[in-house]
Design an enzyme around this catalytic site. Structure first.
Site, short mmCIF file in Angstrom:
data_model
loop_
_atom_site.label_atom_id
_atom_site.label_comp_id
_atom_site.label_asym_id
_atom_site.label_seq_id
_atom_site.Cartn_x
_atom_site.Cartn_y
_atom_site.Cartn_z
N SER A 9 -3.12 -8.34 9.83
CA SER A 9 -3.40 -7.46 8.70
C SER A 9 -4.17 -8.15 7.57
O SER A 9 -4.40 -7.53 6.53
CB SER A 9 -2.09 -6.93 8.15
OG SER A 9 -1.23 -8.02 7.93
N THR A 55 -0.03 -6.50 3.63
CA THR A 55 -1.02 -7.14 2.75
C THR A 55 -0.41 -8.36 2.07
O THR A 55 0.73 -8.30 1.62
CB THR A 55 -1.48 -6.15 1.67
OG1 THR A 55 -2.22 -5.13 2.32
CG2 THR A 55 -2.31 -6.81 0.60
N THR A 64 -6.38 -8.24 2.48
CA THR A 64 -5.89 -7.34 3.53
C THR A 64 -7.03 -6.84 4.40
O THR A 64 -8.19 -6.80 3.98
CB THR A 64 -5.19 -6.11 2.88
OG1 THR A 64 -4.54 -5.34 3.89
CG2 THR A 64 -6.16 -5.23 2.13
N ARG A 84 -13.26 2.87 4.07
CA ARG A 84 -12.03 3.20 3.32
C ARG A 84 -11.56 1.99 2.49
O ARG A 84 -11.54 0.87 2.96
CB ARG A 84 -10.94 3.60 4.32
CG ARG A 84 -9.60 3.95 3.68
CD ARG A 84 -8.62 2.81 3.82
NE ARG A 84 -7.30 3.14 3.30
CZ ARG A 84 -6.40 2.22 2.98
NH1 ARG A 84 -6.68 0.93 3.12
NH2 ARG A 84 -5.24 2.55 2.50
N THR A 87 2.04 -3.82 -1.86
CA THR A 87 1.66 -3.68 -0.46
C THR A 87 2.25 -2.37 0.04
O THR A 87 3.30 -1.93 -0.43
CB THR A 87 2.12 -4.90 0.38
OG1 THR A 87 1.92 -4.62 1.77
CG2 THR A 87 3.55 -5.28 0.16
N GLY A 88 1.56 -1.72 0.95
CA GLY A 88 2.03 -0.42 1.44
C GLY A 88 0.86 0.52 1.60
O GLY A 88 -0.27 0.07 1.80
#
Ligand code: SD4
Length: 291
Positions: free
Chosen positions: A47, A150, A168, A178, A201-202
Site C-alpha cells: 500500500s 497508509t 500511500t 483518484r 489513514t483509511g
C-alpha cells in the site's frame, strides 16, 4: 523532549532509526522523511511506494506529503508514477514558495527536473496480489475499498520542531487520477510546532469530509489532550456520516502534541501504531475501537 508516532506496525524499522536520530538531537524533518522513505522502499508493503498496488489500469500512482510545523510549509504529490521516493519529492516541494501540490505528469516532470530517480514501482508480486484480491472481492462479495495501510509519521525533535509525512498507493481498485486524503493538507496530515500534529489513514473520501487532521490539531490547540482530540474527531465524523449516509469507511488517526503526549483512534476493530518518546521506549500499540 523528543517523540515520534507512526500509523501501523509496518513503519517499525524506519521509526526505530528515526527514534535514534531524534534522541541524538537530529532535526525532525530528516528523521521523518527517512522513516517514510524506508517504508516506500520495502517491496512487500502493498500500500506504499515500491510494490504498491496499481490502479485499475495497471499503473502504480503514488501520493505523498510533508509538512514543516515551524513554517507551516508543505509539499505534496499525487498520482506520481515511477519515481523512487514520493515523500522525498514532497519534501523538496515544501521548500518551494509556490506549486506546493503537484499531481500526475506535472509532478513527475518536476521530480525528474530536480534529479529524482526513475524507478519502475510496479512489481510482479503486486500484480499477482492485485489479481488475487480482485477475484476474492468478487467471489466473497467484499467491498473493494476495505482495508487500509497508509504510512503517516509525526516527529518532534529536541528543539521543539515538529513535522509530518505521509505516503500511500491509495485505495485498492482506485481509478486512474483518484486522490485520497494523504496528499491533502488538513485531511491526511497537519502539523503546527506551536500545538502538535496529526495524520490519518483509511478511506480518504470520508477522512476528507471531516478535514480530519486539521480538526484534531485545532482541538489540541483548544486544550484537548491528543487522545481526546483523536477520539472526538473520529467518532463525531463517524456519527455524522452514519446519520447522513448510513455508512462510513475506515477512519484511523494518530496525533502528538508538542510536549510529546500522543493519542490514536480508530473506528475499525484494531489498528496498530508505533511510538517512541524521550520518556518511553519504542512500542507497538494496538488501538481498539472505543465508541
Ligand atoms: C487514501 N487514506 O488514499 C488513503 C488510503 C489508505 O492505505 O489509508 N490506504 O484514501
Amino acid at each position: 523532549m523528543w517523540g515520534i508516532i507512526a500509523t501501523w506496525r509496518m513503519a517499525l524499522e524506519g521509526v526505530t532509526e528515526a527514534a535514534s536520530a531524534l534522541s541524538a538531537g537530529q532535526p525532525t524533518a530528516r528523521a521523518v522523511v527517512d522513516a517514510v522513505a524506508a517504508v516506500e522502499d520495502f517491496p512487500l508493503y502493498k500500500s506504499v511506494g515500491y510494490g504498491g498496488l496499481p490502479t485499475e489500469n495497471g499503473e502504480v500512482e503514488l501520493d505523498a506529503a510533508f509538512m514543516d510545523g515551524d513554517t507551516l510549509a508543505f509539499g505534496a504529490v499525487g498520482n506520481l508514477v515511477d519515481i523512487a521516493n514520493p515523500v522525498r519529492v514532497a519534501h523538496a516541494l515544501s521548500r518551494q514558495r509556490y506549486n506546493s501540490l503537484l499531481v500526475g505528469e506535472g509532478a513527475r516532470e518536476w521530480a525528474l527536473s530536480q534529479g529524482f530517480a526513475e524507478k519502475t514501482m510496479l512489481t510482479d508480486r503486486a500484480i499477482q496480489h492485485y489479481r488475487k484480491r480482485c477475484r476474492e472481492t468478487l467471489d466473497k462479495g467484499l467491498s473493494p475499498y476495505d482495508g487500509h495501510d497508509t504510512v503517516g509519521i509525526i516527529g518532534l525533535d529536541a528543539h521543539g520542531s515538529m513535522s509530518v509525512a505521509t505516503s500511500t498507493s491509495g485505495l485498492f481498485m482506485k481509478k486512474r487520477g483518484r486522490l485520497g486524503d494523504s496528499p491533502i493538507i488538513g485531511s491526511g496530515f497537519y502539523c503546527d510546532s506551536q500545538i502538535g500534529a496529526a495524520t490519518a489513514t483509511g478511506v480518504g473520501e470520508d477522512l476528507m469530509k471531516g478535514c480530519t487532521s486539521y480538526e484534531i490539531v485545532r482541538r489540541m490547540a483548544q486544550g484537548m489532550t491528543p487522545q481526546q482530540a483523536a477520539d472526538s474527531v473520529v467518532f463525531e465524523l463517524e456519527d455524522n456520516l452514519m446519520s447522513r449516509f448510513g455508512r462510513v469507511g475506515d477512519l484511523s488517526v494518530v496525533c502528538m502534541n508538542n510536549r510529546g503526549e500522543f493519542g490514536a483512534a480508530t473506528n475499525i476493530k484494531t489498528f496498530t501504531f508505533t511510538v517512541a518518546t524521550a520518556s518511553q521506549p519504542l512500542t507497538v500499540y494496538l488501538a481498539e475501537r472505543r465508541h
